[in-house]
Enzyme design. Structure first.
Site, PDB file in Angstrom:
ATOM      1  N   HIS A  82      12.138  -0.849  17.928  1.00 17.79           N
ATOM      2  CA  HIS A  82      11.234  -1.030  16.800  1.00 17.79           C
ATOM      3  C   HIS A  82      11.789  -0.175  15.663  1.00 17.79           C
ATOM      4  O   HIS A  82      12.372   0.882  15.884  1.00 17.79           O
ATOM      5  CB  HIS A  82       9.825  -0.607  17.194  1.00 17.79           C
ATOM      6  CG  HIS A  82       9.222  -1.493  18.250  1.00 17.79           C
ATOM      7  ND1 HIS A  82       8.169  -2.339  17.996  1.00 17.79           N
ATOM      8  CD2 HIS A  82       9.552  -1.678  19.546  1.00 17.79           C
ATOM      9  CE1 HIS A  82       7.864  -3.005  19.103  1.00 17.79           C
ATOM     10  NE2 HIS A  82       8.700  -2.618  20.058  1.00 17.79           N
ATOM     11  N   VAL A  90       7.416  -3.062 -10.032  1.00 14.37           N
ATOM     12  CA  VAL A  90       8.704  -3.058 -10.731  1.00 14.37           C
ATOM     13  C   VAL A  90       9.215  -4.490 -10.856  1.00 14.37           C
ATOM     14  O   VAL A  90       9.250  -5.245  -9.872  1.00 14.37           O
ATOM     15  CB  VAL A  90       9.718  -2.178  -9.995  1.00 14.37           C
ATOM     16  CG1 VAL A  90      11.121  -2.349 -10.580  1.00 14.37           C
ATOM     17  CG2 VAL A  90       9.291  -0.711 -10.063  1.00 14.37           C
ATOM     18  N   PHE A 144       2.350  -1.036  14.297  1.00 17.87           N
ATOM     19  CA  PHE A 144       1.597  -0.742  15.520  1.00 17.87           C
ATOM     20  C   PHE A 144       1.938   0.638  16.084  1.00 17.87           C
ATOM     21  O   PHE A 144       1.681   0.921  17.235  1.00 17.87           O
ATOM     22  CB  PHE A 144       1.850  -1.826  16.570  1.00 17.87           C
ATOM     23  CG  PHE A 144       1.245  -3.174  16.207  1.00 17.87           C
ATOM     24  CD1 PHE A 144       0.726  -3.418  14.936  1.00 17.87           C
ATOM     25  CD2 PHE A 144       1.199  -4.200  17.120  1.00 17.87           C
ATOM     26  CE1 PHE A 144       0.180  -4.649  14.596  1.00 17.87           C
ATOM     27  CE2 PHE A 144       0.660  -5.436  16.800  1.00 17.87           C
ATOM     28  CZ  PHE A 144       0.148  -5.658  15.535  1.00 17.87           C
ATOM     29  N   VAL A 198       0.871  -1.173   0.000  1.00 15.46           N
ATOM     30  CA  VAL A 198       0.000   0.000   0.000  1.00 15.46           C
ATOM     31  C   VAL A 198       0.908   1.223   0.000  1.00 15.46           C
ATOM     32  O   VAL A 198       2.062   1.149   0.437  1.00 15.46           O
ATOM     33  CB  VAL A 198      -0.911  -0.027   1.258  1.00 15.46           C
ATOM     34  CG1 VAL A 198      -0.080  -0.005   2.541  1.00 15.46           C
ATOM     35  CG2 VAL A 198      -1.909   1.118   1.258  1.00 15.46           C
ATOM     36  N   HIS A 255      10.483  -7.307  12.099  1.00 14.95           N
ATOM     37  CA  HIS A 255      11.539  -6.299  12.008  1.00 14.95           C
ATOM     38  C   HIS A 255      12.742  -6.815  11.225  1.00 14.95           C
ATOM     39  O   HIS A 255      13.868  -6.810  11.722  1.00 14.95           O
ATOM     40  CB  HIS A 255      11.999  -5.867  13.410  1.00 14.95           C
ATOM     41  CG  HIS A 255      10.967  -5.162  14.217  1.00 14.95           C
ATOM     42  ND1 HIS A 255      11.031  -5.053  15.595  1.00 14.95           N
ATOM     43  CD2 HIS A 255       9.826  -4.524  13.850  1.00 14.95           C
ATOM     44  CE1 HIS A 255       9.980  -4.377  16.035  1.00 14.95           C
ATOM     45  NE2 HIS A 255       9.241  -4.044  14.994  1.00 14.95           N
TER      46      HIS A 255
END
Length: 615
Positions: free
Chosen positions: A590, A242, A102, A93, A542
């Protein structure tokens, strides 16, 4: 937001083309297009999703995972996890994963970024990055009442106050929040009053990337892209995938000339006169490099791709935070997020309250956080033994091995937040299913390993962009020390179960541990916890390192890394990678704030290099 059509996009002559309109890509696009003399194009595979409540409303975090806004990646079966595969959400998106995460906003320690510099990556230490951390954020000072009520601390000198991303403390918290802070303090953990200033060790109330004026998620689409969408020199084409970076020989060097992409079933070519910047993330940046002929010759030949730049490091060095979740039954009078999932009336009321006043349960994020060094609860002789084990690993370069070994040395370990704990009401564990029609309430204690030894890879499975890459993190396995991770996670789980959950005042709301199920204490031995962790550990989403900065290793003729410290792809001209994949070592945080900072620094370097070439 004005949308660009393929016809308009192809009619323009671009100086820079950016592959991926995600967290970092939109930062680079916004900064480059500040110069009206430069024409910038962005190609994003996903759609625009403005006004989507599951993205915008903070309390609905997680509801976009597994939807059409998610690439829905999966790992290959992991031997270290009993052969399980794990879902690996990534944003498909405009805004990328910044639209799905989050909203946790924090930074790693000074030592984490100085380790990047010490590997030979000039300009990537803490002091080098801090201006870019501050440049991206607009910190909102909390009201005095809220500061006192919820222990909201910060260092005014360390935060940015004029950046695009709106950052601040929430105005409402779960009823366990103060209990968490006091409990950790009772266990000898100090409150960190400057957790953005170079040390994350301690307990604190975390921040979120939420706009306090609208109460909604603040992410790269709404902050870096939308305010600049009217710039005539910035074109963003969505739903454009792409497939290849077009490389041609120029004075004997492979030079990026543009990209091929697909849209609406057709294939197109767009040219870039200066550079192509790949910002497709840790999964797809190495995938695109390999599809373009840059990578390990063995992998490329199997996929029937001609080798242009031989680099066996592409897609390697994958590091990810791993997470486990202990579940506790708590006082049945407490309000939890599960109430909104189980009772339509409660969910409807919460939505009505949020729309009317931007208050209520849908403003609450999991902000009860603590980062601890292992020295806080692992006996020094055991920590020393693990450090010695880390020093015996011969499959990683000497410099990196020394850094990793030193992190576990008892003398150094006290400085680092090596395990993250997050406590919040509600059941966060996908493996624990409460009994049907149960009126019981639950809370979760997450433990997240910050410096994993486990290292894996991401590689193409074919020469077709539609075929998802093979993701192999090698959790708890491999040859880089994965078993050390499992040992550390056992220590962390025991501390959560036997110390945190049994300490007041938090213990006052906890009735019992339900996952892993309690058994006679003599049976909760090492193998009990190892089995539970093997069967339930998941990703914290992560991933880093798959197009890593090579540092001193990259300067070695034997080769190392994928990009240099200017983020230029080795063996090419006019091609860079700017996203989380360039991080050579995992950090204790994070990733969101760091990826924005990488985008800011990457854009600044691109502009500096362009100016140097013009002089």
């Amino acid at each position: 937001m004005p949308l660009t059509s393929p016809v308009d996009f192809l009619a323009r002559k671009f100086d820079y083309l950016i592959v991926g309109g995600g967290t970092a890509g939109l930062v680079v696009a916004a900064r480059l297009s500040e110069n009206p003399a430069l024409t910038v194009g962005v190609l994003e595979a996903g759609p625009v999703a403005l006004g989507v409540e599951t993205i915008d409303i903070p309390g609905l975090y997680g509801q976009t995972l597994g939807t059409d806004y998610d690439w829905k990646f999966e790992t290959i079966p992991q031997p270290g996890l009993d052969g399980r595969t794990l879902a690996w959400p990534r944003g498909k998106v405009l805004g990328g994963t910044s639209a799905l995460n989050f909203m946790t906003w924090n930074r790693a320690s000074r030592e984490d970024h100085d380790a990047w510099r010490d590997l030979g990556n000039k300009g990537w230490g803490w002091d080098d990055l801090l201006p870019y951390f501050k440049k991206t954020e607009n910190f909102h000072t909390p009201e005095e009442f809220n500061q006192k009520a919820n222990s909201l601390y910060y260092d005014k000198q360390a935060v940015g106050e004029s950046g695009p991303i709106q950052v601040g403390y929430a105005s409402e918290y779960s009823s366990s929040h103060q209990l968490w802070l006091k409990t950790m303090q009772s266990l000898g953990v100090e409150s960190n009053r400057a957790h953005l200033a170079g040390s994350n060790v301690g307990v604190w109330t975390n921040l979120g990337s939420v706009d306090p004026h609208t109460g909604t998620r603040s992410y790269s689409t709404t902050t870096y892209c939308l305010p600049n969408a009217s710039r005539p020199n910035l074109l963003v084409l969505t739903e454009a995938c792409v497939t290849e970076i077009v490389l041609e020989k120029d004075d004997g060097e492979w030079t990026a000339k543009g990209v091929r992409f697909q849209r609406d079933g057709s294939s197109f070519f767009a040219a870039a006169s200066r550079e192509v910047i790949i910002s497709a993330g840790s999964v797809q940046s190495p995938q695109i490099l390999e599809l373009s002929g840059i990578g390990n010759p063995d992998i490329l030949s199997k996929a029937r791709i001609s080798v242009k730049v031989s680099n066996p490091n592409v897609g390697e060095n994958l590091q990810d935070h791993i997470m486990a979740a202990l579940i506790f039954e708590v006082d049945s009078t407490l309000s939890t997020p599960d109430d909104l999932k189980q009772h339509k009336a409660a969910a409807d009321a919460a939505r009505h309250q949020f729309r009317a006043s931007r208050t209520g349960p849908l403003t609450i994020l999991p902000n009860s956080i603590c980062y601890l060094p292992f020295s806080h609860f692992v006996p020094s002789h055991q920590l020393r033994a693990l450090s010695e084990e880390a020093g015996s690993i011969t499959t990683i370069p000497d410099l990196e091995r020394a850094i990793r070994q030193d992190r576990l040395a008892p003398s150094s370990a006290a400085k680092l937040g090596q395990i993250e704990y997050i406590f919040d009401l509600g059941n966060w564990n996908p493996f624990f299913q409460p009994p049907p029609s149960s009126y019981k309430k639950y809370a979760t204690c997450l433990q997240i390993l910050q410096y994993p030894f486990s290292k894996g890879s991401i590689h193409i499975s074919s020469n077709n962009i539609a075929d998802k890459p093979m993701i192999d993190p090698q959790y708890y396995g491999g040859t880089h020390g994965g078993p050390i991770d499992l040992s550390l996670m056992v220590h962390a789980a025991r501390f959560a179960a036997y110390r945190i959950a049994q300490a007041l005042p938090l213990a006052g709301i906890i009735r019992r541990r339900v996952f892993p199920p309690q058994v006679p204490v003599e049976d909760e031995d090492e193998s009990f916890w190892r089995d539970w962790l093997t069967q339930t550990t998941i990703t914290d989403w992560h991933p880093v390192g798959t197009c890593a900065m090579g540092g001193r290793i990259g300067m070695n003729p034997a080769g190392g890394g994928v990009v240099d410290d200017r983020l230029r792809v080795y063996g090419t001209k006019g091609l860079r990678v700017v996203d989380a994949s360039v991080m050579p070592l995992q950090i204790s945080a994070h990733l969101q704030a760091t990826v924005y900072a990488i985008g800011e620094k990457g854009a600044a370097m691109i502009l500096e290099d362009a100016q140097f070439e013009n002089e």
